[in-house]
Scaffold this active site. Structure first.
Site, PDB file in Angstrom:
ATOM      1  N   LYS A 118      39.670  38.057  39.826  1.00 41.85           N
ATOM      2  CA  LYS A 118      40.390  36.778  39.943  1.00 41.85           C
ATOM      3  C   LYS A 118      40.604  36.389  41.400  1.00 41.85           C
ATOM      4  O   LYS A 118      40.351  35.260  41.806  1.00 41.85           O
ATOM      5  CB  LYS A 118      41.774  36.857  39.257  1.00 41.85           C
ATOM      6  CG  LYS A 118      41.738  37.171  37.778  1.00 41.85           C
ATOM      7  CD  LYS A 118      43.115  37.061  37.151  1.00 41.85           C
ATOM      8  CE  LYS A 118      44.155  38.033  37.685  1.00 41.85           C
ATOM      9  NZ  LYS A 118      43.875  39.452  37.406  1.00 41.85           N
ATOM     10  N   ARG A 131      51.741  36.075  33.378  1.00 41.16           N
ATOM     11  CA  ARG A 131      51.334  37.402  32.892  1.00 41.16           C
ATOM     12  C   ARG A 131      52.011  37.757  31.582  1.00 41.16           C
ATOM     13  O   ARG A 131      51.712  38.808  31.009  1.00 41.16           O
ATOM     14  CB  ARG A 131      51.703  38.457  33.933  1.00 41.16           C
ATOM     15  CG  ARG A 131      50.555  38.925  34.820  1.00 41.16           C
ATOM     16  CD  ARG A 131      51.112  39.939  35.771  1.00 41.16           C
ATOM     17  NE  ARG A 131      50.172  40.882  36.290  1.00 41.16           N
ATOM     18  CZ  ARG A 131      49.500  40.728  37.427  1.00 41.16           C
ATOM     19  NH1 ARG A 131      49.633  39.640  38.122  1.00 41.16           N
ATOM     20  NH2 ARG A 131      48.700  41.677  37.863  1.00 41.16           N
ATOM     21  N   ARG A 175      38.188  49.863  45.069  1.00 43.38           N
ATOM     22  CA  ARG A 175      38.564  48.697  45.889  1.00 43.38           C
ATOM     23  C   ARG A 175      39.198  49.123  47.218  1.00 43.38           C
ATOM     24  O   ARG A 175      40.064  49.992  47.269  1.00 43.38           O
ATOM     25  CB  ARG A 175      39.561  47.856  45.080  1.00 43.38           C
ATOM     26  CG  ARG A 175      40.042  46.623  45.783  1.00 43.38           C
ATOM     27  CD  ARG A 175      40.536  45.604  44.813  1.00 43.38           C
ATOM     28  NE  ARG A 175      41.776  45.978  44.128  1.00 43.38           N
ATOM     29  CZ  ARG A 175      42.393  45.179  43.249  1.00 43.38           C
ATOM     30  NH1 ARG A 175      41.868  44.003  42.941  1.00 43.38           N
ATOM     31  NH2 ARG A 175      43.508  45.573  42.679  1.00 43.38           N
ATOM     32  N   ARG A 231      44.816  49.883  48.150  1.00 42.24           N
ATOM     33  CA  ARG A 231      46.128  49.400  47.716  1.00 42.24           C
ATOM     34  C   ARG A 231      46.910  50.532  47.079  1.00 42.24           C
ATOM     35  O   ARG A 231      46.343  51.355  46.378  1.00 42.24           O
ATOM     36  CB  ARG A 231      45.928  48.290  46.671  1.00 42.24           C
ATOM     37  CG  ARG A 231      46.104  46.909  47.211  1.00 42.24           C
ATOM     38  CD  ARG A 231      45.729  45.868  46.200  1.00 42.24           C
ATOM     39  NE  ARG A 231      46.511  45.898  44.972  1.00 42.24           N
ATOM     40  CZ  ARG A 231      46.505  44.921  44.065  1.00 42.24           C
ATOM     41  NH1 ARG A 231      45.785  43.836  44.273  1.00 42.24           N
ATOM     42  NH2 ARG A 231      47.217  45.008  42.961  1.00 42.24           N
ATOM     43  N   ARG A 244      48.756  49.713  34.556  1.00 41.06           N
ATOM     44  CA  ARG A 244      48.526  48.276  34.758  1.00 41.06           C
ATOM     45  C   ARG A 244      47.611  47.721  33.665  1.00 41.06           C
ATOM     46  O   ARG A 244      47.813  46.619  33.180  1.00 41.06           O
ATOM     47  CB  ARG A 244      47.913  48.023  36.142  1.00 41.06           C
ATOM     48  CG  ARG A 244      48.932  48.181  37.265  1.00 41.06           C
ATOM     49  CD  ARG A 244      48.284  48.344  38.616  1.00 41.06           C
ATOM     50  NE  ARG A 244      47.553  47.191  39.055  1.00 41.06           N
ATOM     51  CZ  ARG A 244      46.508  47.249  39.906  1.00 41.06           C
ATOM     52  NH1 ARG A 244      46.096  48.406  40.387  1.00 41.06           N
ATOM     53  NH2 ARG A 244      45.911  46.160  40.272  1.00 41.06           N
TER      54      ARG A 244
HETATM   55  P1  AMP Z   1      48.153  41.773  41.312  1.00 43.18           P
HETATM   56  O1  AMP Z   1      47.872  41.770  42.754  1.00 43.18           O
HETATM   57  O2  AMP Z   1      48.035  40.412  40.673  1.00 43.18           O
HETATM   58  O3  AMP Z   1      47.380  42.828  40.539  1.00 43.18           O
HETATM   59  O4  AMP Z   1      49.707  42.170  41.151  1.00 43.18           O
HETATM   60  C1  AMP Z   1      50.203  43.400  41.624  1.00 43.18           C
HETATM   61  C2  AMP Z   1      51.534  43.721  40.948  1.00 43.18           C
HETATM   62  O5  AMP Z   1      52.493  42.705  41.259  1.00 43.18           O
HETATM   63  C3  AMP Z   1      51.501  43.779  39.429  1.00 43.18           C
HETATM   64  O6  AMP Z   1      51.056  45.029  38.951  1.00 43.18           O
HETATM   65  C4  AMP Z   1      52.976  43.517  39.088  1.00 43.18           C
HETATM   66  O7  AMP Z   1      53.756  44.674  39.335  1.00 43.18           O
HETATM   67  C5  AMP Z   1      53.357  42.477  40.145  1.00 43.18           C
HETATM   68  N1  AMP Z   1      53.116  41.091  39.658  1.00 43.18           N
HETATM   69  C6  AMP Z   1      52.197  40.196  40.144  1.00 43.18           C
HETATM   70  N2  AMP Z   1      52.246  39.038  39.466  1.00 43.18           N
HETATM   71  C7  AMP Z   1      53.206  39.196  38.525  1.00 43.18           C
HETATM   72  C8  AMP Z   1      53.719  38.356  37.502  1.00 43.18           C
HETATM   73  N3  AMP Z   1      53.237  37.121  37.272  1.00 43.18           N
HETATM   74  N4  AMP Z   1      54.723  38.845  36.711  1.00 43.18           N
HETATM   75  C9  AMP Z   1      55.222  40.080  36.916  1.00 43.18           C
HETATM   76  N5  AMP Z   1      54.780  40.928  37.863  1.00 43.18           N
HETATM   77  C10 AMP Z   1      53.775  40.501  38.671  1.00 43.18           C
END
Ligand code: AMP
Length: 215
Positions: free
Chosen positions: A13, A88, A127, A160, A171
């Site tokens: 994404k 989400r 990654r 990360r 996740r």
């Molecule tokens: P991402 O970079 O999108 O994979 O997000 C990393 C982490 O941020 C996720 O595993 C969640 O812990 C938190 N996070 C990101 N976006 C959301 C969201 N819309 N709702 C809740 N937690 C989020």
């Protein structure tokens, strides 16, 4: 152009949103990046968010609604946006619909980046980000030349914190349980486009743009 990007962690994404942002000049709004910025800033909220993110769990819907409504009211989002990582949960999708109703800016489409589980695992565990340029790389998929370009220039390939195997498993579980139902949510509303997100970045980008054009 107002787009939601759906897809499991590792589905690409962020990569695709960045390409579209550069081409169409509309912001990629990544809630993950915003939360990581809060963690890096070391605020009290950032410290609390870090614990949740390190475990691979979700930050609460209330907090996310506050963050996203503030961000969508900024000027650069006026002519469109690509939401990457939000919504989400079904509650977040309902909150987003209300918010966009109030702004009189309905969503154009939700695009699902569809990838098989084994590909996701490789993308996530492999990654890396180049510490010098911020370029996203992958130890399994990037060419040796691209990896060397970073390290030869004195950069490090940074992983990360939530890209370790245990957190990745959680996740992906959280995605299945809480986010995957959004596919039906948008499908029922006639807003879903699905993109085969397996393949080279350029090929997936072509499919992504075709999906948007067809919406
Ligand atoms: P991402 O970079 O999108 O994979 O997000 C990393 C982490 O941020 C996720 O595993 C969640 O812990 C938190 N996070 C990101 N976006 C959301 C969201 N819309 N709702 C809740 N937690 C989020």
């Amino acid at each position: 152009m107002r787009i939601v990007l759906l897809g499991a962690p590792g589905s690409g994404k962020g990569t695709q949103a960045k390409l579209l942002m550069a081409e169409k000049n509309i912001p990629q709004i990544s809630t993950g990046d915003m939360l990581r910025a809060a963690v890096a800033a070391g605020s009290r909220f950032g410290q609390q968010a870090k614990v949740i993110m390190d475990a691979g769990d979700l930050v609460s819907d209330d907090i996310m609604l506050g963050i996203i409504s503030e961000r969508l009211s900024e000027q650069d989002a006026e002519n469109g946006f690509i939401l990457d990582g939000f919504p989400r949960t079904e509650q977040q999708a309902l909150d987003l619909a209300d918010l966009l109703d109030q702004l009189d800016k309905p969503l154009d489409t939700a695009v699902l980046m569809d990838v098989d589980f084994d590909v996701l695992m490789k993308r996530l565990t492999g990654r890396r980000t180049c510490s010098l340029t911020g370029k996203l790389l992958n130890i399994y998929f990037s060419s040796q030349g691209e990896l060397d370009e970073c390290t030869n220039a004195g950069g490090e390939l940074i992983q990360r914190e939530d890209d370790n195997e245990e957190t990745i498993k959680n996740r992906l579980n959280v995605y299945r349980e809480q986010t995957e139902p959004l596919i039906d949510y948008y499908r029922k509303r006639g807003k879903l486009q699905t993109v085969n997100a397996d393949g080279s970045i350029d090929d997936v980008y072509d499919r992504f743009k075709n999906a948007i054009a067809a919406s």
